[in-house]
Design a protein around this motif. Sequence first.
Motif, PDB file in Angstrom:
ATOM      1  N   MET A  15      -5.185  -6.216  -2.932  1.00 19.85           N
ATOM      2  CA  MET A  15      -4.238  -5.395  -2.165  1.00 19.85           C
ATOM      3  C   MET A  15      -4.713  -3.942  -2.149  1.00 19.85           C
ATOM      4  O   MET A  15      -5.035  -3.370  -3.190  1.00 19.85           O
ATOM      5  N   LYS A  16      -4.752  -3.355  -0.955  1.00 17.76           N
ATOM      6  CA  LYS A  16      -5.190  -1.964  -0.836  1.00 17.76           C
ATOM      7  C   LYS A  16      -4.124  -1.014  -1.366  1.00 17.76           C
ATOM      8  O   LYS A  16      -2.935  -1.235  -1.172  1.00 17.76           O
ATOM      9  N   LYS A  17      -4.593   0.039  -2.016  1.00 20.12           N
ATOM     10  CA  LYS A  17      -3.686   1.013  -2.616  1.00 20.12           C
ATOM     11  C   LYS A  17      -3.697   2.310  -1.806  1.00 20.12           C
ATOM     12  O   LYS A  17      -4.750   2.884  -1.562  1.00 20.12           O
ATOM     13  N   ILE A  18      -2.510   2.753  -1.382  1.00 17.24           N
ATOM     14  CA  ILE A  18      -2.366   4.009  -0.634  1.00 17.24           C
ATOM     15  C   ILE A  18      -1.791   5.073  -1.552  1.00 17.24           C
ATOM     16  O   ILE A  18      -0.714   4.890  -2.136  1.00 17.24           O
ATOM     17  N   LEU A  19      -2.493   6.188  -1.665  1.00 21.93           N
ATOM     18  CA  LEU A  19      -1.996   7.336  -2.412  1.00 21.93           C
ATOM     19  C   LEU A  19      -1.444   8.371  -1.428  1.00 21.93           C
ATOM     20  O   LEU A  19      -2.131   8.761  -0.489  1.00 21.93           O
ATOM     21  N   VAL A  20      -0.212   8.791  -1.669  1.00 20.36           N
ATOM     22  CA  VAL A  20       0.400   9.864  -0.873  1.00 20.36           C
ATOM     23  C   VAL A  20       0.549  11.079  -1.781  1.00 20.36           C
ATOM     24  O   VAL A  20       1.264  11.026  -2.780  1.00 20.36           O
ATOM     25  N   THR A  21      -0.145  12.168  -1.454  1.00 14.50           N
ATOM     26  CA  THR A  21       0.042  13.404  -2.209  1.00 14.50           C
ATOM     27  C   THR A  21       1.176  14.211  -1.571  1.00 14.50           C
ATOM     28  O   THR A  21       1.508  14.006  -0.410  1.00 14.50           O
ATOM     29  N   GLY A  22       1.762  15.096  -2.352  1.00  5.49           N
ATOM     30  CA  GLY A  22       2.905  15.855  -1.830  1.00  5.49           C
ATOM     31  C   GLY A  22       4.070  14.950  -1.518  1.00  5.49           C
ATOM     32  O   GLY A  22       4.768  15.105  -0.520  1.00  5.49           O
ATOM     33  N   GLU A  67      -9.525   9.399 -10.199  1.00  8.48           N
ATOM     34  CA  GLU A  67     -10.287   8.290 -10.797  1.00  8.48           C
ATOM     35  C   GLU A  67      -9.363   7.276 -11.475  1.00  8.48           C
ATOM     36  O   GLU A  67      -9.634   6.077 -11.471  1.00  8.48           O
ATOM     37  N   LEU A  68      -8.264   7.765 -12.027  1.00  6.28           N
ATOM     38  CA  LEU A  68      -7.308   6.860 -12.698  1.00  6.28           C
ATOM     39  C   LEU A  68      -6.499   6.056 -11.670  1.00  6.28           C
ATOM     40  O   LEU A  68      -6.244   4.876 -11.857  1.00  6.28           O
ATOM     41  N   ILE A  69      -6.104   6.694 -10.575  1.00  3.55           N
ATOM     42  CA  ILE A  69      -5.300   6.008  -9.544  1.00  3.55           C
ATOM     43  C   ILE A  69      -6.175   5.062  -8.714  1.00  3.55           C
ATOM     44  O   ILE A  69      -5.751   3.977  -8.353  1.00  3.55           O
ATOM     45  N   ARG A  70      -7.402   5.489  -8.428  1.00 10.24           N
ATOM     46  CA  ARG A  70      -8.367   4.721  -7.628  1.00 10.24           C
ATOM     47  C   ARG A  70      -7.789   4.188  -6.308  1.00 10.24           C
ATOM     48  O   ARG A  70      -7.771   2.978  -6.051  1.00 10.24           O
ATOM     49  N   PRO A  71      -7.325   5.090  -5.429  1.00 12.47           N
ATOM     50  CA  PRO A  71      -6.768   4.643  -4.140  1.00 12.47           C
ATOM     51  C   PRO A  71      -7.857   4.217  -3.156  1.00 12.47           C
ATOM     52  O   PRO A  71      -8.982   4.705  -3.218  1.00 12.47           O
ATOM     53  N   ASN A  72      -7.491   3.313  -2.244  1.00 10.56           N
ATOM     54  CA  ASN A  72      -8.373   2.925  -1.130  1.00 10.56           C
ATOM     55  C   ASN A  72      -8.110   3.776   0.102  1.00 10.56           C
ATOM     56  O   ASN A  72      -8.961   3.906   0.984  1.00 10.56           O
TER      57      ASN A  72
END
Length: 283
Positions: A1-8, A50-55
């Motif tokens: 499953m792809k991981k999405i990181l949202v900043t802010g 590096e810890l979150i490793r988002p795609n």
Amino acid sequence: MKKILVTGATGQLGSELKVLSENYWQYEWVFADRTQVSLDHLSKLKIQLELIRPNVILNCGAYTAVDKAESENELADIVNHQAVKVIAQYANYNQAKLIHISTDYVFDGTSSTALTEEATTQPINVYGATKRAGELACLEVNSNTIIIRTSWVYSRFGNNFVKTMQRLLKERDSISVVNDQVGSPTYAADLAKAMMDIVSAKEWIPGIYNYSNEGEISWYEFVLAIQEIGGYSCDVKGIPSASYPTPAKRPAFSLLDKSEIKAVYGVEVPGYLSSLRKCMDLL
């Protein structure tokens, strides 16, 4: 499953993406505030990524206090420029997709026609200069980046122009609003949807894209629309920018041409009035 990181994630756009994420269950979502992704602390930021490793990274975090940026230019540069470079480098090394949000304030406001992505940039304040530096850093270290320039963002979340005007229209008998700055507002929920249209698209086509709602209005006309929808009886007066001096200069004209994002990604761009009504219904 792809991981999405949202900043802010606690800002207007981040909050709208959180609402929208319920429709995109095929992704694992990470909504990071400034403690989880520290845009003002570069060495920490590298470790956190590096810890979150988002795609996929949707970089909605920014230093957006336009007037304050004039005196806090170092902090604005770290968040809007240097941190963006770190994020773009991470995306490049790890083949992650990056959508970075930028602003109409990269322009000087002297145009008389809607600004395309190729229009000459020439910021007239510190905020605009740091956002332009962030764009250039992004493109320099990661040519696969997508940058979306937007303008006059509002939402049911956070502090914004629409909420402030609603309050003033209720409380006061009369208000004055500048009538010589022209552009188009952006409902953050519409921008969030446009971002996810891009993420879900079959083909990733990097580059700079413009996105705001359709329409060409001044801040004064925007307030008249808020007044009409809300049924407020306050007297609204139009004034020139010279009568309302601020520490940071604002571009007089920053209407964005949206034809590129429509053509390449088939993104729908609603008119500003229908989106304003939607938002005010929720408020």
